[in-house]
Design a protein around this motif. Structure first.
Motif, PDB file in Angstrom:
ATOM      1  N   ILE A  29     -13.636  -1.950   2.946  1.00 33.51           N
ATOM      2  CA  ILE A  29     -13.629  -1.654   1.518  1.00 33.51           C
ATOM      3  C   ILE A  29     -14.764  -2.447   0.875  1.00 33.51           C
ATOM      4  O   ILE A  29     -14.873  -3.663   1.088  1.00 33.51           O
ATOM      5  N   ASN A  83     -10.311  -4.601   6.331  1.00 28.96           N
ATOM      6  CA  ASN A  83      -8.853  -4.738   6.299  1.00 28.96           C
ATOM      7  C   ASN A  83      -8.421  -5.073   7.723  1.00 28.96           C
ATOM      8  O   ASN A  83      -8.345  -4.216   8.588  1.00 28.96           O
ATOM      9  N   SER A  89      -3.596  -2.774  -3.016  1.00 27.96           N
ATOM     10  CA  SER A  89      -4.452  -2.218  -1.959  1.00 27.96           C
ATOM     11  C   SER A  89      -5.613  -3.189  -1.808  1.00 27.96           C
ATOM     12  O   SER A  89      -5.822  -4.063  -2.665  1.00 27.96           O
ATOM     13  N   VAL A  90      -6.407  -3.026  -0.758  1.00 28.13           N
ATOM     14  CA  VAL A  90      -7.608  -3.854  -0.636  1.00 28.13           C
ATOM     15  C   VAL A  90      -8.575  -3.488  -1.767  1.00 28.13           C
ATOM     16  O   VAL A  90      -9.279  -4.346  -2.309  1.00 28.13           O
ATOM     17  N   GLN A  91      -8.586  -2.203  -2.161  1.00 25.66           N
ATOM     18  CA  GLN A  91      -9.446  -1.780  -3.267  1.00 25.66           C
ATOM     19  C   GLN A  91      -9.079  -2.542  -4.552  1.00 25.66           C
ATOM     20  O   GLN A  91      -9.957  -2.990  -5.304  1.00 25.66           O
ATOM     21  N   PHE A 139       0.863  -1.182   0.000  1.00 23.14           N
ATOM     22  CA  PHE A 139       0.000   0.000   0.000  1.00 23.14           C
ATOM     23  C   PHE A 139       0.896   1.227   0.000  1.00 23.14           C
ATOM     24  O   PHE A 139       1.558   1.526   0.998  1.00 23.14           O
ATOM     25  N   LEU A 184       0.778   7.096   8.394  1.00 25.58           N
ATOM     26  CA  LEU A 184       1.008   5.755   7.823  1.00 25.58           C
ATOM     27  C   LEU A 184       2.242   5.746   6.928  1.00 25.58           C
ATOM     28  O   LEU A 184       2.404   6.610   6.070  1.00 25.58           O
ATOM     29  N   ARG A 226       3.425  -6.246   3.112  1.00 20.17           N
ATOM     30  CA  ARG A 226       2.705  -6.275   4.390  1.00 20.17           C
ATOM     31  C   ARG A 226       1.852  -7.539   4.456  1.00 20.17           C
ATOM     32  O   ARG A 226       1.647  -8.219   3.440  1.00 20.17           O
TER      33      ARG A 226
END
Ligand SMILES: O=c1[nH]c(=O)c2[nH]c(=O)[nH]c2[nH]1
Length: 281
Positions: free
Chosen positions: A273, A243, A215-217, A157, A168, A174
């Motif tokens: 998300i 997440n 990304s989670v998106q 991310f 962040l 990750r």
């Protein structure tokens, strides 16, 4: 004071049912939770205390058990339609909504052979079906709830905007963990909802594992695309992915470096998300 009743619905929730089918020594198990909600001409019960049109929720619970005795509970889509149409047939009812969540049990493997009557349950994962029956027709939404997955790499991310509140750090590596909830609709009535469910589940798990996540998106879009590619019957899929952060612990105060090994899982707060994807543009 003058008020108006804007909406009302009532029914029985969390009707728990286990059905055992006995084919000789080999048993089949279905374990579900059923929610029933009726909408209709029930205003007088709310405004006047007149129960003359109110089918008791206790009767709804009994109906679930009685119909389960005479009909298959699997696939849950069919049992849900049976129940919804039964309740829609009751006087004063304009819409019957039935939601079924099935606890997923697998057969125990004992000594290398499938056991005839012992089962094992995978965490909180459930198969779901929501049925809404009205005079205009029946709508079915199927899905999976609480499919818990985690991967230890293959997730990044970075590239996000920073402002005065951003702390962040960007990361190229990750842990990614989520509790997937997926809901989908077929174009018409899916003749094989169990095969569709199995294909969708496999597509979700394999895509989560194999596709690199930016990304989670990004992952949610890959997951939706994979479900639509794997399941020709599905027209539209919605996904909701928390997440489930696993944060890198700062070991510097102890004079240690953390080479992506020591994490703290954090339940709250979590990112959430969501996306809906369908075929075509
Ligand atoms: O995949 C992510 N998407 C975000 O929108 C986000 N925001 C955040 O703090 N971490 C992440 N991770």
């Amino acid at each position: 004071m003058s008020i108006s009743l804007v909406r009302n619905a009532y029914g029985k929730s969390r009707v728990r049912l286990v059905k055992v089918r006995r084919a000789g020594a080999r048993h089949e198990l279905t374990d579900v939770q059923v929610d029933v909600q009726l909408e209709g001409e029930f205003d007088d019960a709310y405004t006047k205390g007149d129960n003359s049109k109110v089918l008791p929720t206790d009767t709804m619970k009994n109906t679930v058990y009685a119909l389960a005795k005479g009909h298959p509970v699997e696939p849950i889509e069919d049992f849900g339609v049976l129940l919804a149409e039964h309740f829609l047939g009751k006087p004063h009812t304009r819409r019957a909504r039935v939601a079924i969540a099935e606890n997923v049990w697998s057969r125990v493997d004992a000594g290398g052979a499938p056991h005839p009557h012992a089962f094992l349950r995978a965490a909180g994962e459930r198969r779901t079906a929501e049925i809404s029956a009205a005079p205009g027709g029946v709508e079915i939404t199927s899905g999976i709830a609480d499919l818990l997955v985690l991967k230890t790499t293959g997730s990044a991310f970075s590239g996000f905007p920073r402002d005065e509140h951003t702390t962040l750090k960007e990361t190229g590596d990750r842990i990614l963990s989520t509790l997937m909830v997926a809901r989908w609709r077929a174009a018409g009535r899916d003749p094989a909802p169990t095969a569709t469910w199995e294909r969708a589940r496999r597509a979700l798990i394999e895509t989560f594992a194999e596709r690199h996540s930016l990304s989670v998106q990004h992952t949610i879009h890959d997951l939706g695309e994979a479900v639509l590619a794997a399941c020709p019957a599905i027209d539209e899929v919605s996904l909701s992915l928390p997440n489930k952060h696993c944060l890198l612990v700062d070991l510097a105060p102890f004079g240690l470096t953390n080479d992506n090994e020591i994490f703290v899982p954090v339940d709250e707060p979590h990112g959430l998300i969501e996306a809906t994807m369908k075929r075509g543009s």
